[in-house]
Design a protein around this motif. Structure first.
Motif, PDB file in Angstrom:
ATOM      1  N   ASN A 209       0.833  -1.199   0.000  1.00  0.00           N
ATOM      2  CA  ASN A 209       0.000   0.000   0.000  1.00  0.00           C
ATOM      3  C   ASN A 209       0.868   1.250   0.000  1.00  0.00           C
ATOM      4  O   ASN A 209       1.757   1.413   0.843  1.00  0.00           O
ATOM      5  N   SER A 210       0.599   2.148  -0.942  1.00  0.00           N
ATOM      6  CA  SER A 210       1.332   3.413  -1.002  1.00  0.00           C
ATOM      7  C   SER A 210       0.600   4.472  -0.198  1.00  0.00           C
ATOM      8  O   SER A 210      -0.566   4.787  -0.467  1.00  0.00           O
ATOM      9  N   ILE A 211       1.275   5.053   0.775  1.00  0.00           N
ATOM     10  CA  ILE A 211       0.656   6.116   1.568  1.00  0.00           C
ATOM     11  C   ILE A 211       0.582   7.421   0.797  1.00  0.00           C
ATOM     12  O   ILE A 211      -0.049   8.382   1.247  1.00  0.00           O
ATOM     13  N   TYR A 212       1.197   7.458  -0.372  1.00  0.00           N
ATOM     14  CA  TYR A 212       1.202   8.685  -1.185  1.00  0.00           C
ATOM     15  C   TYR A 212       0.149   8.669  -2.287  1.00  0.00           C
ATOM     16  O   TYR A 212       0.038   9.618  -3.046  1.00  0.00           O
ATOM     17  N   GLN A 213      -0.599   7.585  -2.383  1.00  0.00           N
ATOM     18  CA  GLN A 213      -1.679   7.508  -3.357  1.00  0.00           C
ATOM     19  C   GLN A 213      -2.991   7.797  -2.636  1.00  0.00           C
ATOM     20  O   GLN A 213      -3.427   7.034  -1.776  1.00  0.00           O
ATOM     21  N   VAL A 214      -3.608   8.915  -2.978  1.00  0.00           N
ATOM     22  CA  VAL A 214      -4.829   9.329  -2.302  1.00  0.00           C
ATOM     23  C   VAL A 214      -5.987   8.447  -2.742  1.00  0.00           C
ATOM     24  O   VAL A 214      -6.227   8.269  -3.943  1.00  0.00           O
ATOM     25  N   LYS A 215      -6.710   7.862  -1.784  1.00  0.00           N
ATOM     26  CA  LYS A 215      -7.794   6.931  -2.063  1.00  0.00           C
ATOM     27  C   LYS A 215      -9.140   7.550  -1.667  1.00  0.00           C
ATOM     28  O   LYS A 215      -9.223   8.361  -0.749  1.00  0.00           O
ATOM     29  N   GLU A 216     -10.166   7.155  -2.379  1.00  0.00           N
ATOM     30  CA  GLU A 216     -11.517   7.627  -2.101  1.00  0.00           C
ATOM     31  C   GLU A 216     -12.240   6.583  -1.262  1.00  0.00           C
ATOM     32  O   GLU A 216     -12.313   5.415  -1.645  1.00  0.00           O
TER      33      GLU A 216
ATOM     34  N   ASN B 147     -15.227 -13.178  -4.244  1.00  0.00           N
ATOM     35  CA  ASN B 147     -14.596 -12.598  -5.436  1.00  0.00           C
ATOM     36  C   ASN B 147     -14.518 -11.082  -5.349  1.00  0.00           C
ATOM     37  O   ASN B 147     -13.529 -10.474  -5.765  1.00  0.00           O
ATOM     38  N   HIS B 148     -15.569 -10.466  -4.841  1.00  0.00           N
ATOM     39  CA  HIS B 148     -15.552  -9.009  -4.723  1.00  0.00           C
ATOM     40  C   HIS B 148     -14.327  -8.535  -3.958  1.00  0.00           C
ATOM     41  O   HIS B 148     -13.665  -7.567  -4.347  1.00  0.00           O
ATOM     42  N   VAL B 149     -14.014  -9.209  -2.858  1.00  0.00           N
ATOM     43  CA  VAL B 149     -12.918  -8.697  -2.035  1.00  0.00           C
ATOM     44  C   VAL B 149     -11.549  -9.152  -2.508  1.00  0.00           C
ATOM     45  O   VAL B 149     -10.553  -8.456  -2.272  1.00  0.00           O
ATOM     46  N   ILE B 150     -11.474 -10.308  -3.170  1.00  0.00           N
ATOM     47  CA  ILE B 150     -10.186 -10.671  -3.772  1.00  0.00           C
ATOM     48  C   ILE B 150      -9.772  -9.598  -4.771  1.00  0.00           C
ATOM     49  O   ILE B 150      -8.604  -9.191  -4.836  1.00  0.00           O
ATOM     50  N   GLU B 151     -10.752  -9.106  -5.525  1.00  0.00           N
ATOM     51  CA  GLU B 151     -10.451  -8.051  -6.494  1.00  0.00           C
ATOM     52  C   GLU B 151     -10.275  -6.687  -5.819  1.00  0.00           C
ATOM     53  O   GLU B 151      -9.343  -5.947  -6.124  1.00  0.00           O
ATOM     54  N   ALA B 152     -11.208  -6.347  -4.908  1.00  0.00           N
ATOM     55  CA  ALA B 152     -11.171  -5.014  -4.297  1.00  0.00           C
ATOM     56  C   ALA B 152      -9.898  -4.778  -3.495  1.00  0.00           C
ATOM     57  O   ALA B 152      -9.493  -3.629  -3.301  1.00  0.00           O
ATOM     58  N   SER B 153      -9.269  -5.845  -3.024  1.00  0.00           N
ATOM     59  CA  SER B 153      -8.041  -5.700  -2.244  1.00  0.00           C
ATOM     60  C   SER B 153      -6.789  -5.687  -3.111  1.00  0.00           C
ATOM     61  O   SER B 153      -5.681  -5.467  -2.592  1.00  0.00           O
ATOM     62  N   THR B 154      -6.943  -5.894  -4.410  1.00  0.00           N
ATOM     63  CA  THR B 154      -5.754  -6.002  -5.278  1.00  0.00           C
ATOM     64  C   THR B 154      -5.804  -5.102  -6.506  1.00  0.00           C
ATOM     65  O   THR B 154      -4.886  -5.138  -7.328  1.00  0.00           O
TER      66      THR B 154
ATOM     67  N   TYR C  50      -8.920   0.549   3.607  1.00  0.00           N
ATOM     68  CA  TYR C  50     -10.315   0.252   3.946  1.00  0.00           C
ATOM     69  C   TYR C  50     -10.802  -0.988   3.202  1.00  0.00           C
ATOM     70  O   TYR C  50     -11.402  -1.895   3.796  1.00  0.00           O
ATOM     71  N   SER C  51     -10.556  -1.060   1.890  1.00  0.00           N
ATOM     72  CA  SER C  51     -11.010  -2.229   1.130  1.00  0.00           C
ATOM     73  C   SER C  51     -10.275  -3.494   1.587  1.00  0.00           C
ATOM     74  O   SER C  51     -10.845  -4.586   1.612  1.00  0.00           O
ATOM     75  N   LEU C  52      -9.011  -3.347   1.998  1.00  0.00           N
ATOM     76  CA  LEU C  52      -8.264  -4.495   2.503  1.00  0.00           C
ATOM     77  C   LEU C  52      -8.794  -4.960   3.856  1.00  0.00           C
ATOM     78  O   LEU C  52      -8.909  -6.158   4.120  1.00  0.00           O
ATOM     79  N   LEU C  53      -9.125  -4.017   4.720  1.00  0.00           N
ATOM     80  CA  LEU C  53      -9.678  -4.361   6.026  1.00  0.00           C
ATOM     81  C   LEU C  53     -10.960  -5.176   5.875  1.00  0.00           C
ATOM     82  O   LEU C  53     -11.149  -6.213   6.528  1.00  0.00           O
ATOM     83  N   LEU C  54     -11.842  -4.710   4.987  1.00  0.00           N
ATOM     84  CA  LEU C  54     -13.112  -5.401   4.770  1.00  0.00           C
ATOM     85  C   LEU C  54     -12.913  -6.747   4.080  1.00  0.00           C
ATOM     86  O   LEU C  54     -13.686  -7.679   4.294  1.00  0.00           O
ATOM     87  N   ALA C  55     -11.873  -6.841   3.262  1.00  0.00           N
ATOM     88  CA  ALA C  55     -11.656  -8.047   2.467  1.00  0.00           C
ATOM     89  C   ALA C  55     -11.357  -9.265   3.334  1.00  0.00           C
ATOM     90  O   ALA C  55     -11.976 -10.329   3.180  1.00  0.00           O
TER      91      ALA C  55
ATOM     92  N   PHE D 283     -15.796  -3.242  -2.582  1.00  0.00           N
ATOM     93  CA  PHE D 283     -15.549  -3.005  -4.013  1.00  0.00           C
ATOM     94  C   PHE D 283     -16.155  -1.701  -4.483  1.00  0.00           C
ATOM     95  O   PHE D 283     -15.767  -1.178  -5.535  1.00  0.00           O
ATOM     96  N   ASP D 284     -17.068  -1.124  -3.716  1.00  0.00           N
ATOM     97  CA  ASP D 284     -17.505   0.229  -4.016  1.00  0.00           C
ATOM     98  C   ASP D 284     -16.339   1.195  -3.861  1.00  0.00           C
ATOM     99  O   ASP D 284     -16.270   2.229  -4.526  1.00  0.00           O
ATOM    100  N   ASN D 285     -15.409   0.836  -2.993  1.00  0.00           N
ATOM    101  CA  ASN D 285     -14.220   1.650  -2.762  1.00  0.00           C
ATOM    102  C   ASN D 285     -13.019   1.175  -3.578  1.00  0.00           C
ATOM    103  O   ASN D 285     -12.380   1.952  -4.269  1.00  0.00           O
ATOM    104  N   GLY D 286     -12.703  -0.108  -3.472  1.00  0.00           N
ATOM    105  CA  GLY D 286     -11.512  -0.621  -4.145  1.00  0.00           C
ATOM    106  C   GLY D 286     -11.732  -1.018  -5.587  1.00  0.00           C
ATOM    107  O   GLY D 286     -10.779  -1.250  -6.327  1.00  0.00           O
ATOM    108  N   LEU D 287     -13.011  -1.148  -5.989  1.00  0.00           N
ATOM    109  CA  LEU D 287     -13.396  -1.511  -7.359  1.00  0.00           C
ATOM    110  C   LEU D 287     -13.015  -2.962  -7.677  1.00  0.00           C
ATOM    111  O   LEU D 287     -12.584  -3.711  -6.807  1.00  0.00           O
TER     112      LEU D 287
END
Length: 402
Positions: free
Chosen positions: A6-13, A208-215, A222-227, A265-269
């Motif tokens: 995880n990059s702390i310099y990439q701003v996430k929504e 599947n949603h979270v395997i994708e949303a976390s990667t 946030y998406s990783l925590l939920l995954a 996946f609403d967040n991590g897509l």
């Protein structure tokens, strides 16, 4: 461990929006929800559902309509993998009745169709084919209430919808802020009659949603925590629900897992698994979405694990313990995931569902040409070249080599 990817310099929504009522008895919230809609001036609503499952809660819904002087028209012909034609029929019914809000009752198919109808009700001059060929960008939709009847899609709390264009064999996805449901109801007591296969397939959809949303390249803490929590809950409670379909505790936690996976996946897509499954059920509308995902996700993990080893080692740990986050573990991780899928009764691969080597080029083309799927492919942690897509489909024809 995932922090290393995880990059702390990439701003996430970070997104959370819908008010969701979760728990046994949540269906009773339909009364104050209808009170709220009526107070806002929505006195006629479009109800969107399948042919029969809505009956599990219809008595309470009807009584809430009556109590708050809300009239309705009911479109009850939504099928799995709904089509643009069904959406247009529902919209025509709504316009004739001058409906100004939508109540969806069902799983992903009715809720996605209802979201689409809600857009078109507020955007006259366009139809569902226009919407799903991305010919316009909607900024408003009629208010939507989602009464969810399956624990898999997460669509009751997100901004996504999927509807097929049958003559093109396209199954595009849309994502717009205006289609977040205003309210959602997640009541596990409404899901105890789900058949065993549907229980499996919808739960695998959440995984599947979270395997994708976390990667994806947009994955966030946030998406990783939920995954990981999603996978843990499904691994623990899916066998219980299969053993005893009336186990309300198991259904509750599968439903919660599905809901937080929707937020993830609403967040991590999403990326490769969904982008490559949509052509499968676009060509074969009778193919269950969750089964399509299950058949290809081990090959997706094999391909993306080297790019996101720490995240996947952590997310998959409840079903693939012992992974250390080393890129060389890609095949080990993929086999462990496939073994878990087999252990919960999903053993089919593409060749058993009528797909062969001769279909691969067509599927690759559909993945590249279907509107919106290019966006998912662009979110993959590895470049989604034709060769990568072909490898995933080809590897998924049969079980992984041992």
């Amino acid at each position: 461990m995932w922090e290393k990817d995880n990059s702390i310099y990439q701003v996430k929504e970070i997104r959370t929006k819908t008010t969701c009522y979760l728990g046994v008895g949540a269906i009773d919230k339909i009364d104050p929800i209808m009170e709220r809609l009526s107070a806002l001036g929505h006195r006629t609503v479009l109800v969107v559902s399948g042919r029969s499952s809505y009956r599990t809660c219809w008595d309470k819904v009807q009584k809430a309509f009556e109590r708050h002087s809300v009239s309705y028209v009911h479109y009850d012909r939504i099928t799995p993998n709904p089509t643009v034609d069904s959406v247009d029929e529902a919209v025509a019914l709504a316009r004739e009745a001058k409906a100004t809000a939508v109540v969806a009752i069902g799983g992903g198919s009715p809720i996605d169709a209802a979201k689409s109808a809600a857009i078109l009700m507020e955007n006259p001059g366009w139809d569902a084919r226009d919407l799903y060929q991305l010919k316009f960008v909607p900024e408003k939709a009629s208010p939507l209430v989602a009464i969810n009847l399956t624990h898999g899609t997460g669509t009751e709390v997100d901004r996504f919808a999927v509807v097929s264009i049958p003559e093109r064999e396209y199954k595009p996805a849309i994502a717009y802020d205006c289609i977040y449901p205003m309210f959602a109801i997640d009541d596990p007591a409404l899901m105890t009659s789900l058949p065993a296969d549907q229980t499996r397939f919808v739960s695998i959809d959440a995984v599947n949603h979270v395997i994708e949303a976390s990667t994806t390249v947009a994955a966030s803490p946030y998406s990783l925590l939920l995954a990981r929590e999603t996978v843990r809950l499904v691994a623990e409670h899916l066998p219980r629900a299969l053993k005893d379909p009336t186990d309300l505790e198991a259904r509750y936690y599968l439903l919660y897992a599905s809901m937080i996976a929707g937020v993830a996946f609403d967040n991590g897509l999403l990326h490769l698994t969904h982008a490559l499954e949509h052509p499968l059920s676009g060509v074969r509308p009778d193919l269950a979405h969750g089964l399509g995902l299950a058949m290809i996700v081990p090959a997706v993990v094999k391909n993306v694990y080297p790019a996101k080893p720490h995240a996947l080692a952590e997310v998959l740990s409840p079903i693939a313990p012992g992974l250390k986050g080393d890129p060389s573990e890609a095949m080990e991780a993929a086999r462990a995931l496939e073994d878990w899928l087999f252990s919960v009764g999903v053993t089919s691969k593409l060749s058993q569902e009528g797909f062969g080597e001769e279909h691969i080029r067509k599927l690759v083309n559909l993945a590249k040409e279907t509107p919106s799927l290019d966006t998912l492919l662009a979110l993959s942690p590895v470049e989604a070249t034709d060769q990568v897509i072909e490898d995933i489909y080809r590897t998924s024809l049969k079980p992984l080599p041992r």
